[in-house]
Design an enzyme around this catalytic site. Structure first.
Site, PDB file in Angstrom:
ATOM      1  N   SER A  69       0.817  -1.215   0.000  1.00  0.00           N
ATOM      2  CA  SER A  69       0.000   0.000   0.000  1.00  0.00           C
ATOM      3  C   SER A  69       0.854   1.269   0.000  1.00  0.00           C
ATOM      4  O   SER A  69       2.033   1.248   0.357  1.00  0.00           O
ATOM      5  CB  SER A  69      -0.928   0.007   1.213  1.00  0.00           C
ATOM      6  OG  SER A  69      -1.687  -1.174   1.248  1.00  0.00           O
TER       7      SER A  69
HETATM    8  N1  SAM Z   1      -0.280  -5.205   4.198  1.00  0.00           N
HETATM    9  C1  SAM Z   1       0.377  -5.503   2.959  1.00  0.00           C
HETATM   10  C2  SAM Z   1       1.775  -4.981   2.891  1.00  0.00           C
HETATM   11  O1  SAM Z   1       2.222  -4.327   3.825  1.00  0.00           O
HETATM   12  O2  SAM Z   1       2.434  -5.257   1.873  1.00  0.00           O
HETATM   13  C3  SAM Z   1      -0.415  -5.095   1.753  1.00  0.00           C
HETATM   14  C4  SAM Z   1      -1.610  -5.939   1.592  1.00  0.00           C
HETATM   15  S1  SAM Z   1      -2.285  -6.086  -0.015  1.00  0.00           S
HETATM   16  C5  SAM Z   1      -2.978  -4.483  -0.247  1.00  0.00           C
HETATM   17  C6  SAM Z   1      -3.645  -7.161   0.440  1.00  0.00           C
HETATM   18  C7  SAM Z   1      -3.231  -8.572   0.743  1.00  0.00           C
HETATM   19  O3  SAM Z   1      -4.365  -9.265   1.286  1.00  0.00           O
HETATM   20  C8  SAM Z   1      -2.819  -9.364  -0.485  1.00  0.00           C
HETATM   21  O4  SAM Z   1      -1.530  -9.884  -0.319  1.00  0.00           O
HETATM   22  C9  SAM Z   1      -3.871 -10.479  -0.581  1.00  0.00           C
HETATM   23  O5  SAM Z   1      -3.369 -11.707  -1.091  1.00  0.00           O
HETATM   24  C10 SAM Z   1      -4.293 -10.594   0.864  1.00  0.00           C
HETATM   25  N2  SAM Z   1      -5.596 -11.238   1.094  1.00  0.00           N
HETATM   26  C11 SAM Z   1      -6.740 -11.111   0.390  1.00  0.00           C
HETATM   27  N3  SAM Z   1      -7.716 -11.864   0.940  1.00  0.00           N
HETATM   28  C12 SAM Z   1      -7.174 -12.482   2.020  1.00  0.00           C
HETATM   29  C13 SAM Z   1      -7.665 -13.378   3.005  1.00  0.00           C
HETATM   30  N4  SAM Z   1      -8.936 -13.819   3.004  1.00  0.00           N
HETATM   31  N5  SAM Z   1      -6.827 -13.795   3.971  1.00  0.00           N
HETATM   32  C14 SAM Z   1      -5.543 -13.376   4.000  1.00  0.00           C
HETATM   33  N6  SAM Z   1      -5.013 -12.535   3.093  1.00  0.00           N
HETATM   34  C15 SAM Z   1      -5.823 -12.081   2.113  1.00  0.00           C
END
Ligand code: SAM
Length: 227
Positions: A69
């Site tokens: 992000s």
């Molecule tokens: N916090 C992260 C960072 O610092 O890089 C950025 C997160 S990215 C915007 C969103 C993440 O949520 C993705 O890697 C995606 O695979 C994960 N995601 C989506 N649905 C999910 C779920 N049900 N459980 C765990 N992770 C999930």
């Protein structure tokens, strides 16, 4: 690994610029939060080809259709949780592990959940290389939370939910705070929920665009048609 021409000193200068121009200037004031962004090397959490862009005012691709992000959004979400040094925080959506690393400097323990196994491995490697020891990364569907260590003083969801996952509300302790993007696929609002005397209240912070939360209490499958 492609070695960047930039030195660690150059990255540090860029990081200080990011804190000053993108984070402080937009109103983040918590000294602990600002210190965490000054110390954690964001360039270590992005794919090699993006290292030199790591301190720009933008999200970046981390592979598998996902993103790290925008720094200001990470800072805003972090500050809104008002973490205490003895608290445990649950993060859903590990991605690169950058947000978890920031949180790790502000509380006792971070539990972070990611659904894409390659991202779990990458994040674990980066966190180990940086000797960050109070973060546990798990491969699971975080839309149902992580019951094993609930309840949590704070929960952060870094993927967009179509509605607030009930399982996560249940895993919040009394006095707990939860921040998450809620809404449609390409447009959401950042909501801050609080649990006080058994009741929930929430406020809307700002409009945002996050990748989708996919799972039992999120989207059934990627609504963007990816992965
Ligand atoms: N916090 C992260 C960072 O610092 O890089 C950025 C997160 S990215 C915007 C969103 C993440 O949520 C993705 O890697 C995606 O695979 C994960 N995601 C989506 N649905 C999910 C779920 N049900 N459980 C765990 N992770 C999930």
């Amino acid at each position: 690994m492609r070695n960047s021409d930039y030195t660690e000193e150059r990255f540090r200068e860029m990081r200080l610029g990011m804190v000053r121009d993108q984070i402080k200037r937009r109103g983040v004031v918590d000294e602990g939060v600002l210190e965490a962004f000054t110390v954690i090397p964001r360039h270590r959490f992005v794919p090699d080809q993006y290292r030199e862009q790591a301190y720009q005012d933008a999200p970046l691709p981390i592979g598998y259709g996902q993103t790290i992000s925008q720094p200001f959004i990470v800072a805003l979400m972090t500050e809104s949780l008002h973490l205490g040094e003895n608290e445990t925080v649950l993060e859903v959506g590990t991605g690169s592990g950058y947000q978890a690393a920031i949180l790790s400097r502000l509380c006792a323990r971070v539990i972070t959940i990611e659904r894409i196994s390659q991202l779990v491995e990458n994040a674990k490697t980066t966190l180990q290389e940086l000797e960050i020891k109070n973060v546990s990364v798990y491969h699971a569907d975080g839309s149902v939370g992580w019951l094993a260590e609930a309840p949590y003083a704070a929960i952060m969801i870094t993927a967009a939910a179509p509605q607030v996952p009930h399982a996560l509300k249940k895993q919040l302790s009394e006095g707990g705070r939860m921040i998450l993007p809620v809404g449609r696929v390409r447009y959401q609002e950042l909501q801050l929920w609080k649990k006080e005397q058994g009741s929930f209240t929430y406020e809307t912070i700002i409009p945002v665009v996050f990748v989708p939360l996919i799972g039992d209490q999120g989207w059934e499958e990627d609504p963007r048609g990816m992965l």
